[in-house]
Design a protein around this motif. Sequence first.
Motif, PDB file in Angstrom:
ATOM      1  N   LEU A 102      42.952  42.696  43.204  1.00  0.00           N
ATOM      2  CA  LEU A 102      43.963  43.548  42.602  1.00  0.00           C
ATOM      3  C   LEU A 102      44.736  42.821  41.646  1.00  0.00           C
ATOM      4  N   SER A 103      44.595  43.093  40.433  1.00  0.00           N
ATOM      5  CA  SER A 103      45.380  42.707  39.206  1.00  0.00           C
ATOM      6  C   SER A 103      46.791  43.326  39.050  1.00  0.00           C
ATOM      7  N   VAL A 117      50.696  39.538  35.961  1.00  0.00           N
ATOM      8  CA  VAL A 117      51.746  38.849  36.570  1.00  0.00           C
ATOM      9  C   VAL A 117      50.975  37.932  37.758  1.00  0.00           C
ATOM     10  N   PHE A 118      50.184  38.683  38.389  1.00  0.00           N
ATOM     11  CA  PHE A 118      49.122  37.737  39.408  1.00  0.00           C
ATOM     12  C   PHE A 118      47.988  38.522  39.709  1.00  0.00           C
ATOM     13  N   LYS A 119      47.137  38.143  40.373  1.00  0.00           N
ATOM     14  CA  LYS A 119      45.991  38.525  40.939  1.00  0.00           C
ATOM     15  C   LYS A 119      45.431  38.198  42.343  1.00  0.00           C
ATOM     16  N   MET A 120      45.272  38.929  43.131  1.00  0.00           N
ATOM     17  CA  MET A 120      44.859  38.532  44.470  1.00  0.00           C
ATOM     18  C   MET A 120      43.605  39.548  45.113  1.00  0.00           C
ATOM     19  N   PRO A 121      42.815  38.746  45.787  1.00  0.00           N
ATOM     20  CA  PRO A 121      41.643  39.134  46.493  1.00  0.00           C
ATOM     21  C   PRO A 121      42.050  40.450  47.269  1.00  0.00           C
ATOM     22  N   LEU A 122      41.037  41.196  47.222  1.00  0.00           N
ATOM     23  CA  LEU A 122      41.392  42.354  48.082  1.00  0.00           C
ATOM     24  C   LEU A 122      41.644  42.062  49.555  1.00  0.00           C
ATOM     25  N   ALA A 126      44.385  43.737  51.713  1.00  0.00           N
ATOM     26  CA  ALA A 126      44.245  44.294  53.035  1.00  0.00           C
ATOM     27  C   ALA A 126      45.088  43.742  54.122  1.00  0.00           C
ATOM     28  N   LEU A 127      45.245  42.396  54.254  1.00  0.00           N
ATOM     29  CA  LEU A 127      45.885  41.744  55.265  1.00  0.00           C
ATOM     30  C   LEU A 127      47.481  42.444  55.039  1.00  0.00           C
ATOM     31  N   ILE A 128      47.957  42.279  53.828  1.00  0.00           N
ATOM     32  CA  ILE A 128      49.296  42.748  53.760  1.00  0.00           C
ATOM     33  C   ILE A 128      49.401  44.235  54.138  1.00  0.00           C
ATOM     34  N   ALA A 129      48.434  45.008  53.881  1.00  0.00           N
ATOM     35  CA  ALA A 129      48.498  46.532  54.034  1.00  0.00           C
ATOM     36  C   ALA A 129      48.744  46.826  55.436  1.00  0.00           C
ATOM     37  N   TYR A 150      48.837  48.460  37.989  1.00  0.00           N
ATOM     38  CA  TYR A 150      47.933  47.781  39.159  1.00  0.00           C
ATOM     39  C   TYR A 150      46.442  48.270  39.097  1.00  0.00           C
ATOM     40  N   ASP A 151      45.709  47.438  38.673  1.00  0.00           N
ATOM     41  CA  ASP A 151      44.288  47.524  38.423  1.00  0.00           C
ATOM     42  C   ASP A 151      43.431  46.811  39.523  1.00  0.00           C
ATOM     43  N   PHE A 152      42.131  47.341  39.831  1.00  0.00           N
ATOM     44  CA  PHE A 152      41.255  46.770  40.494  1.00  0.00           C
ATOM     45  C   PHE A 152      40.115  46.344  39.666  1.00  0.00           C
ATOM     46  N   ILE A 153      39.806  45.019  39.816  1.00  0.00           N
ATOM     47  CA  ILE A 153      38.887  44.303  39.166  1.00  0.00           C
ATOM     48  C   ILE A 153      37.642  43.578  39.996  1.00  0.00           C
ATOM     49  N   GLY A 154      36.423  43.631  39.436  1.00  0.00           N
ATOM     50  CA  GLY A 154      35.486  42.739  40.046  1.00  0.00           C
ATOM     51  C   GLY A 154      34.338  42.898  40.147  1.00  0.00           C
ATOM     52  N   GLU A 155      33.382  42.753  40.890  1.00  0.00           N
ATOM     53  CA  GLU A 155      31.772  43.015  40.664  1.00  0.00           C
ATOM     54  C   GLU A 155      31.598  44.364  40.931  1.00  0.00           C
ATOM     55  N   ASN A 156      32.337  45.131  41.679  1.00  0.00           N
ATOM     56  CA  ASN A 156      32.010  46.641  42.269  1.00  0.00           C
ATOM     57  C   ASN A 156      32.583  47.431  41.143  1.00  0.00           C
TER      58      ASN A 156
END
Length: 183
Positions: A102-103, A117-122, A126-129, A150-156
């Motif tokens: 999540l960017s 601002v920051f980037k966090m693995p999903l 998920a843990l925060i959610a 908010y943008d989702f980035i990655g391999e998928n």
Amino acid sequence: MDELEKVERLREKANVSYEEAREALKEANGDLLDAMVILEKQGKVKAPAQEQVTTSYEQKREYTDVVKTVASSEEASGTEPFGVKFKRFMKKCWRYLSVNFLSVTKKDKENGMEKEVFKMPLWGVALIALAAWHVMIPVVIISLFFGIRYDFIGENNMDPANKVMNKAADVTDSIKDEFNKPE
């Protein structure tokens, strides 16, 4: 077993004539096994193929991995144990949550460019959610009004989720515009 039966048996096994079988038995003093060895030495009977046994490991094409074969056949037939299915599912989930992020970005007022601002693995999202969903949802909605994106980035392929996030950002922008519009 009489001599005739022995000759007949040796003749069938060795595929030789009665005379050759009788001679070999006579030479072996009536022992069938010794007679067969004598015929092998004379070249009248083909010796059995030699087998080779070793303790060293070599991967050969004709060998199959029994564990993989059983696992793939269980998977194909649907008879896999629940624990195996669950373990595979959890591995896929962990992989998905680890390679996608999540960017969080904010538009810079000076140059109009978006700045991360920051980037966090999903998996972190998920843990925060799971732990604080009742706090996270209002924070995300309010932050959209302050220009956070908010943008989702990655391999998928994250296009569907990004469309939802962009639509939410557009809705908050239109609400801000309506609110700031002079009457």
